[in-house]
Design an enzyme around this catalytic site. Structure first.
Site, mmCIF file in Angstrom:
data_model
loop_
_atom_site.group_PDB
_atom_site.id
_atom_site.type_symbol
_atom_site.label_atom_id
_atom_site.label_comp_id
_atom_site.label_asym_id
_atom_site.label_seq_id
_atom_site.Cartn_x
_atom_site.Cartn_y
_atom_site.Cartn_z
ATOM 1 N N GLY A 26 0.779 -1.243 0.000
ATOM 2 C CA GLY A 26 0.000 0.000 0.000
ATOM 3 C C GLY A 26 0.805 1.283 0.000
ATOM 4 O O GLY A 26 0.358 2.307 -0.505
ATOM 5 N N GLU A 44 3.994 4.448 5.842
ATOM 6 C CA GLU A 44 2.835 3.548 5.829
ATOM 7 C C GLU A 44 1.659 4.247 5.147
ATOM 8 O O GLU A 44 1.557 5.471 5.161
ATOM 9 C CB GLU A 44 2.518 3.175 7.295
ATOM 10 C CG GLU A 44 1.319 2.285 7.511
ATOM 11 C CD GLU A 44 1.423 0.897 6.897
ATOM 12 O OE1 GLU A 44 1.589 0.812 5.669
ATOM 13 O OE2 GLU A 44 1.297 -0.094 7.630
ATOM 14 N N ASP A 45 0.787 3.455 4.539
ATOM 15 C CA ASP A 45 -0.380 4.052 3.891
ATOM 16 C C ASP A 45 -1.420 4.494 4.916
ATOM 17 O O ASP A 45 -1.857 5.638 4.928
ATOM 18 C CB ASP A 45 -0.991 3.067 2.863
ATOM 19 C CG ASP A 45 -1.243 1.667 3.428
ATOM 20 O OD1 ASP A 45 -1.011 1.432 4.636
ATOM 21 O OD2 ASP A 45 -1.673 0.795 2.653
ATOM 22 N N ASP A 97 -4.748 1.799 11.166
ATOM 23 C CA ASP A 97 -6.122 1.475 11.555
ATOM 24 C C ASP A 97 -6.102 1.162 13.055
ATOM 25 O O ASP A 97 -6.136 2.071 13.875
ATOM 26 C CB ASP A 97 -6.553 0.282 10.688
ATOM 27 C CG ASP A 97 -8.002 -0.101 10.829
ATOM 28 O OD1 ASP A 97 -8.822 0.761 11.153
ATOM 29 O OD2 ASP A 97 -8.328 -1.281 10.587
ATOM 30 N N VAL A 157 -11.262 2.604 2.965
ATOM 31 C CA VAL A 157 -10.891 3.487 1.851
ATOM 32 C C VAL A 157 -9.949 2.785 0.876
ATOM 33 O O VAL A 157 -9.218 1.856 1.245
ATOM 34 C CB VAL A 157 -10.233 4.790 2.370
ATOM 35 C CG1 VAL A 157 -11.235 5.603 3.178
ATOM 36 C CG2 VAL A 157 -8.985 4.508 3.204
ATOM 37 N N ASP A 186 -5.791 -0.804 -1.504
ATOM 38 C CA ASP A 186 -6.553 -1.719 -2.356
ATOM 39 C C ASP A 186 -7.810 -2.239 -1.689
ATOM 40 O O ASP A 186 -7.979 -2.161 -0.473
ATOM 41 C CB ASP A 186 -5.687 -2.934 -2.718
ATOM 42 C CG ASP A 186 -5.564 -3.908 -1.541
ATOM 43 O OD1 ASP A 186 -5.227 -3.453 -0.427
ATOM 44 O OD2 ASP A 186 -5.828 -5.110 -1.721
ATOM 45 N N ARG A 245 -5.730 0.263 -6.352
ATOM 46 C CA ARG A 245 -4.526 0.955 -5.852
ATOM 47 C C ARG A 245 -4.145 2.130 -6.748
ATOM 48 O O ARG A 245 -3.526 3.080 -6.313
ATOM 49 C CB ARG A 245 -3.332 -0.005 -5.803
ATOM 50 C CG ARG A 245 -3.448 -1.127 -4.804
ATOM 51 C CD ARG A 245 -2.091 -1.825 -4.691
ATOM 52 N NE ARG A 245 -2.198 -3.128 -4.055
ATOM 53 C CZ ARG A 245 -2.200 -3.330 -2.740
ATOM 54 N NH1 ARG A 245 -2.128 -2.318 -1.918
ATOM 55 N NH2 ARG A 245 -2.287 -4.544 -2.241
HETATM 56 P P1 5GP Z 1 -3.706 -1.982 11.521
HETATM 57 O O1 5GP Z 1 -2.733 -2.983 12.024
HETATM 58 O O2 5GP Z 1 -3.301 -0.564 11.858
HETATM 59 O O3 5GP Z 1 -5.096 -2.298 11.999
HETATM 60 O O4 5GP Z 1 -3.798 -2.167 9.966
HETATM 61 C C1 5GP Z 1 -3.051 -1.444 9.069
HETATM 62 C C2 5GP Z 1 -3.185 -2.037 7.691
HETATM 63 O O5 5GP Z 1 -4.525 -2.451 7.434
HETATM 64 C C3 5GP Z 1 -2.871 -1.025 6.618
HETATM 65 O O6 5GP Z 1 -1.502 -1.025 6.285
HETATM 66 C C4 5GP Z 1 -3.739 -1.511 5.470
HETATM 67 O O7 5GP Z 1 -3.052 -2.512 4.756
HETATM 68 C C5 5GP Z 1 -4.929 -2.141 6.130
HETATM 69 N N1 5GP Z 1 -6.066 -1.227 6.206
HETATM 70 C C6 5GP Z 1 -6.607 -0.665 7.308
HETATM 71 N N2 5GP Z 1 -7.635 0.130 7.006
HETATM 72 C C7 5GP Z 1 -7.755 0.096 5.664
HETATM 73 C C8 5GP Z 1 -8.643 0.738 4.730
HETATM 74 O O8 5GP Z 1 -9.554 1.523 5.060
HETATM 75 N N3 5GP Z 1 -8.451 0.447 3.420
HETATM 76 C C9 5GP Z 1 -7.473 -0.402 2.995
HETATM 77 N N4 5GP Z 1 -7.371 -0.605 1.688
HETATM 78 N N5 5GP Z 1 -6.609 -1.017 3.843
HETATM 79 C C10 5GP Z 1 -6.759 -0.769 5.158
#
Ligand code: 5GP
Length: 185
Positions: free
Chosen positions: A46, A101-102, A105, A155, A161, A167
């Protein structure tokens, strides 16, 4: 206009807004790391798009490397499983490392990654994230460079993606609910 637009319910952040924010972050990074040679670590896949734009907005000699980590399947909810699928090529001991990082979450992925990278004794370790969903955070994270906060919606676009697609959309978008139909996640 992208041929993927019929799947888009709403454009949350336009490519113009992203461009100006990334250039602002690039200027801050250039200032903060003046005299250093930072290593930008992009999290596949991402972060590829933001990495590509950010590095061209950094006016310093910098290097890039990538890691691939699994925390999500092809669905839209966290599996809680974090695994290093591809490790760094570079030795980061004594380096100034900036993780790119993209989206953050729950923060679980990055907090795991931080612990793993800190054990390698970098000179410094900071986070740059294009997007953050603060309402979803489960662990505290100190994000030095943040692009935008977004609501708790899934999103896509600008590197992000859904099931491998979208993407290459230039804007950050929310998809129509019918695009997800049949998704178990
Ligand atoms: P976390 O460990 O912070 O919960 O997850 C982070 C990862 O979850 C991000 O790098 C991404 O790959 C994925 N992710 C979390 N929210 C979204 C979202 O709204 N859209 C997409 N496409 N990926 C997300």
């Amino acid at each position: 206009m992208s041929s993927m637009m019929p799947d888009v319910q709403e454009v949350l952040i336009s490519s113009e807004e992203i461009e100006s924010k990334v250039s602002e972050i690039g200027a801050r990074v250039s200032e903060d790391y003046r005299g250093e040679r930072p290593l930008l670590v992009g999290i596949l896949r991402g972060a590829v798009v933001v990495m590509s734009d950010l590095m061209r907005n950094i006016d310093l000699p910098c290097e890039i490397d990538f890691m691939d980590i699994s925390s999500y399947g092809t669905g839209t909810s966290s599996s809680g499983v974090v695994r290093i699928l591809k490790d760094l090529e570079e030795d980061i001991t004594g380096r100034h490392v900036l993780i790119v990082e993209d989206i953050i979450d729950t923060g679980l992925t990055l907090s795991y990654l931080l612990r793993s990278l800190l054990a390698r004794k970098p000179a410094s370790l900071e986070i740059c994230a294009l997007l953050s969903k603060p309402s979803r955070r489960r662990v505290e994270l100190d994000v030095k460079y943040l692009g935008f906060e977004v609501p708790d919606e899934f999103v896509v676009g600008y590197g992000l993606d859904y099931a491998g697609a979208y993407r290459n959309l230039p804007d950050i978008c929310v998809l129509k609910p019918e695009v997800f139909s049949g998704d178990e996640g």
